[in-house]
Design a protein around this motif. Structure first.
Motif, PDB file in Angstrom:
ATOM      1  N   LEU A 162       6.157  29.122 -28.790  1.00  0.00           N
ATOM      2  CA  LEU A 162       5.191  29.748 -27.889  1.00  0.00           C
ATOM      3  C   LEU A 162       3.782  29.740 -28.476  1.00  0.00           C
ATOM      4  O   LEU A 162       2.792  29.545 -27.768  1.00  0.00           O
ATOM      5  CB  LEU A 162       5.600  31.196 -27.589  1.00  0.00           C
ATOM      6  CG  LEU A 162       6.868  31.377 -26.745  1.00  0.00           C
ATOM      7  CD1 LEU A 162       7.376  32.818 -26.830  1.00  0.00           C
ATOM      8  CD2 LEU A 162       6.578  31.006 -25.282  1.00  0.00           C
ATOM      9  N   LEU A 163       3.701  29.960 -29.778  1.00  0.00           N
ATOM     10  CA  LEU A 163       2.398  30.189 -30.405  1.00  0.00           C
ATOM     11  C   LEU A 163       1.663  28.912 -30.778  1.00  0.00           C
ATOM     12  O   LEU A 163       0.445  28.824 -30.636  1.00  0.00           O
ATOM     13  CB  LEU A 163       2.569  31.038 -31.673  1.00  0.00           C
ATOM     14  CG  LEU A 163       3.166  32.437 -31.492  1.00  0.00           C
ATOM     15  CD1 LEU A 163       3.471  33.068 -32.845  1.00  0.00           C
ATOM     16  CD2 LEU A 163       2.196  33.313 -30.697  1.00  0.00           C
ATOM     17  N   ARG A 164       2.403  27.918 -31.287  1.00  0.00           N
ATOM     18  CA  ARG A 164       1.753  26.798 -31.942  1.00  0.00           C
ATOM     19  C   ARG A 164       0.765  26.069 -31.055  1.00  0.00           C
ATOM     20  O   ARG A 164       1.118  25.619 -29.968  1.00  0.00           O
ATOM     21  CB  ARG A 164       2.772  25.849 -32.538  1.00  0.00           C
ATOM     22  CG  ARG A 164       2.612  25.929 -34.085  1.00  0.00           C
ATOM     23  CD  ARG A 164       3.413  24.932 -34.818  1.00  0.00           C
ATOM     24  NE  ARG A 164       4.799  24.918 -34.427  1.00  0.00           N
ATOM     25  CZ  ARG A 164       5.815  24.952 -35.287  1.00  0.00           C
ATOM     26  NH1 ARG A 164       5.576  25.017 -36.582  1.00  0.00           N
ATOM     27  NH2 ARG A 164       7.043  24.897 -34.856  1.00  0.00           N
ATOM     28  N   GLY A 165      -0.454  25.965 -31.507  1.00  0.00           N
ATOM     29  CA  GLY A 165      -1.480  25.285 -30.738  1.00  0.00           C
ATOM     30  C   GLY A 165      -2.105  26.164 -29.669  1.00  0.00           C
ATOM     31  O   GLY A 165      -3.108  25.801 -29.067  1.00  0.00           O
ATOM     32  N   ASN A 166      -1.513  27.336 -29.445  1.00  0.00           N
ATOM     33  CA  ASN A 166      -1.996  28.179 -28.350  1.00  0.00           C
ATOM     34  C   ASN A 166      -2.780  29.404 -28.783  1.00  0.00           C
ATOM     35  O   ASN A 166      -3.433  30.030 -27.946  1.00  0.00           O
ATOM     36  CB  ASN A 166      -0.801  28.664 -27.508  1.00  0.00           C
ATOM     37  CG  ASN A 166      -0.167  27.525 -26.740  1.00  0.00           C
ATOM     38  OD1 ASN A 166      -0.880  26.628 -26.290  1.00  0.00           O
ATOM     39  ND2 ASN A 166       1.147  27.540 -26.617  1.00  0.00           N
ATOM     40  N   VAL A 167      -2.661  29.785 -30.039  1.00  0.00           N
ATOM     41  CA  VAL A 167      -3.345  31.020 -30.445  1.00  0.00           C
ATOM     42  C   VAL A 167      -4.056  30.847 -31.783  1.00  0.00           C
ATOM     43  O   VAL A 167      -3.712  29.977 -32.579  1.00  0.00           O
ATOM     44  CB  VAL A 167      -2.372  32.224 -30.546  1.00  0.00           C
ATOM     45  CG1 VAL A 167      -1.633  32.443 -29.229  1.00  0.00           C
ATOM     46  CG2 VAL A 167      -1.416  32.063 -31.705  1.00  0.00           C
ATOM     47  N   ASP A 168      -5.062  31.704 -31.979  1.00  0.00           N
ATOM     48  CA  ASP A 168      -5.826  31.709 -33.224  1.00  0.00           C
ATOM     49  C   ASP A 168      -5.531  32.950 -34.064  1.00  0.00           C
ATOM     50  O   ASP A 168      -6.024  33.084 -35.190  1.00  0.00           O
ATOM     51  CB  ASP A 168      -7.330  31.678 -32.909  1.00  0.00           C
ATOM     52  CG  ASP A 168      -7.695  30.502 -32.032  1.00  0.00           C
ATOM     53  OD1 ASP A 168      -7.447  29.364 -32.454  1.00  0.00           O
ATOM     54  OD2 ASP A 168      -8.178  30.735 -30.906  1.00  0.00           O
TER      55      ASP A 168
END
Lengths: 284, 284, 284, 284
Positions: B159-165
């Motif tokens: 879910l997170l990878r590439g989508n959040v900082d």
């Protein structure tokens, strides 16, 4: 290495930070701290406090001042001043009968917490002379005759002129006239025993009790002709209860007063306070 | 004008401030804010946060980056990064059953107080889905089977990878593994419900009640493999009384938790927090 | 066991505490908390809050009330009231467009932090209806025509009369008339966005910015006909900086507002606040 | 009228408040303040502090004590003590080389803020004798030989026994043995320079700097054999910054230390502190 503060103020415009840092680098100085603030990115007033280290500052000073004049004053229309950190401000403390603010400043100074020289204590009462003696600081008792306030102020000015860089009113319970402020030519810091602008004027603790506030405070400010209206340097508050009497408020308030005044004096002596009209910019 | 943050860190040495400000001036940028800190004037670590305005930043960016590489990275051995203010950090918020920290972040975000994009909420419970719905943010229910923690973490990473900082643990009551921290590759902020390092570990309010402390607190910190030992971003406390039960402490503490976490997230999203080993430098 | 609060006020005189505790002991009640305060040991006003447990309070109530009338009212000239803890106060919350105080109260109420029943939300705008819906509380949109303020107040009174025990103004931006206060016949609590008595009236954050104060605050008070002059229940402050804009002050202040209002409402709902003229006695 | 404090503790049971207030009323006393606390409504420990006024207390005392024995001790299994407000506690202050806590106590005492008699100052160094002299309080220099700690403690006990009701360790940097605590037979209050239980032991400011905390604190507690583990009386904190050195923390911490210690001593001297196992009940 000699440590020096450079203070700058004036109209904001692009390139000030670069001009200053380049100038200092050319002089071989190393910037150890730099703070700046602009009241408005578009056409605001600009303030900068820079601390730098420079071996042999005394020798380099004339050339540095020439460049500051040329590039900052002439070039960018800015006001600047250089203050070697080792050159402590000379301070006169005014008091009346309350000892808490006066003693707190003297203690902190003796402990090395306040970078200043206490040149003298001036009081309109003789009461505190005994307490000041162990600190080895001259105590001048200058009674104030309310029908001839000018006589006392003349005596004050004789004592102060040329001898101090700051006057601190440590619960000095006499009116300071506009004439005195103009003639003394150094900043005057006062501690007011309320959270200004609440409870302006005399008797703030009684007023606070009457109004039923849940916090009381203290305010350190530069003195201007308008009583209690000068630029605020620092404020703080303490919680009180319905069962506290006006005397309790006074006692609790005294603790806040001395802390707030000590912080204001410390910040002023470290050149951390810039006056911006009727407010202050504090670089911490 | 485009507003951009330039973050610099590395070994302290003379001339960094001048190099940066000159470089920015050459680019036509106007510095609106500059903060720097050195852990030690002699051989310490240096951190600087600069905010500048530059019309047409996108066009000018390649040339600016080339110079930053040349003069700061190659020339002075510093690490730098450019972050346009308009490019908000994308944040995932993890929660369990307690809603106070999660809702407070969502409210503040909706009010425009937090400069971030909330990309998703992830929870090991379905309980809070209903409360999150009005905020129009995806809610992913990822149950955690303690005997196969990796399964949940794999789902998290998908879910997170590439989508959040940034990942914010808003009272997420599950262990975060070192593997997850290494693979997620973005900072993780946690709120701990005590004034660290007091009451490390589970059940801090019960411990606080038992020890009879007069203040309780909360701590926001970056998560590292050592539980509760990561760099502290912000802390605060609130006064408690002998008559407060452990449940009262929890309730009072919840208020401190949400305030402390909100400040930490705000500061991180504004690039005001620099990690210095196991501590932080906060530019306010 | 049933838990009940007994509130007493009147002129101080010897023997009140003994009379009350004896009376309660005769009834088989166990005092779990007792607070009293006298404004002056000699001839002051006396306030007492007692919490007691009594199995079968309902059955015992008439006899207890008879004795309270006889010994406290007739015998000692005191005013008294009995309030079963389980009988929650019914509250109407008024709001305008700002949601922070309203939502904070609703959310704390849902978490079980505020011992009250929220009977309705009344607003002069429709904006917040959507946000209130998830809390399942009636939302009445009552627009206010400034040229006919009485029309709106008549509508308010229709909704409130007989239905609520307290009105909370959660940043309700309309004038409350003396007529309304007289007719509503329940206490009205307001949150003022300044540390009263500083910055009385409209626009306190702008005034605070202009005056350059170093702390801003909020004040929860009972509403009286004199705007911003009612008895203060709770106050708090937060530190601000010279670089905070008036908008920043408003944002920081909002946090203080909601905390201060929540505490005031909680204390009022727990019968911890006694009005003493234009001040309050708070039993914590 | 004579003002007297009555302190009661023991197992909670119904009727204590009524028994006490009836007993006092029979004696013609007027209760001016009454606080009580039970650790648990069911089978907890009960603490009560009552202040009453009674003309001719000395004459009435034997009869009052007889009734207290009969009704409270024998009848309800409670422990009680009577303390006339005018009978100030006699205090010995221990110090080493740091003057801030010692001087603050002496100065507050001189201002009338602390209801106590300072019987003596004891120090393992001669350094502060000069500063104590203006306060007209005996200063005993008792050097401590670490290889024969008992010799110094024997000397301490000779000075203290029968002469003091409280020992205050005002940054006294020597270990206090269990033997001393047992033999001195009066409470001992210490000021620890951290927010306990964080940073137990030596060098808390250095540890705080290393851990990067954002607040530092101080803790006043009763001394028990377990170092830093005694019942906490009061705590407070102050905000610090990343740029504060360990020396800055020490300086800021000193301010908190003296305030926290002064409050703890004041409360103890006013009999506002009840020890409940390893915690305290504070009646304010």
């Amino acid at each position: 290495a000699d440590s020096v503060r450079l203070l700058i103020s004036g109209e904001d415009r692009p390139g000030i930070v670069a001009a200053v840092s380049t100038l200092l680098q050319e002089a071989g100085a190393n910037i150890s701290s730099l703070d700046q603030y602009s009241t408005d990115p578009e056409g605001g007033r600009f303030y900068q406090r820079t601390v730098f280290h420079l071996d042999g500052f005394s020798a380099a000073r004339p050339e540095l001042e020439r460049k500051l004049d040329e590039r900052l004053a002439t070039g960018l229309g800015l006001t600047w001043s250089l203050r070697p950190v080792a050159q402590l401000k000379r301070v006169a403390i005014f008091a009346s009968k309350s000892d808490h603010c006066l003693l707190d400043l003297l203690w902190r100074h003796r402990r090395g917490e306040l970078p200043m020289t206490v040149s003298m204590v001036i009081s309109n009462h003789a009461d505190l002379a005994e307490e000041v003696r162990p600190f080895n600081i001259p105590y001048f008792y200058v009674p104030v005759d309310k029908s001839d306030r000018q006589a006392a102020e003349r005596r004050h000015l004789e004592l102060l002129r040329g001898n101090v860089d700051l006057v601190v009113l440590a619960r000095y319970m006499q009116i300071i006239t506009g004439d005195f402020l103009r003639e003394v030519e150094v900043p005057v810091i006062n501690i007011h025993h309320s959270f200004l602008p609440a409870f302006i004027g005399a008797g703030p603790y009684a007023k606070a009790k009457q109004r039923g506030v849940k916090l009381i405070g203290a305010t350190a400010h530069y003195v201007t002709e308008d009583l209690d209206e000068g630029p605020i340097i620092e404020q703080d508050v303490v919680r009180v209860k319905h069962s506290d009497t006006a005397a309790d408020l006074q006692r609790r308030g005294a603790d806040v007063e001395r802390q707030v005044l000590a912080r204001a004096v410390e910040w002023h002596c470290e050149d951390r306070v810039a006056r911006d009209g009727n407010t202050t910019v504090i670089f911490l």
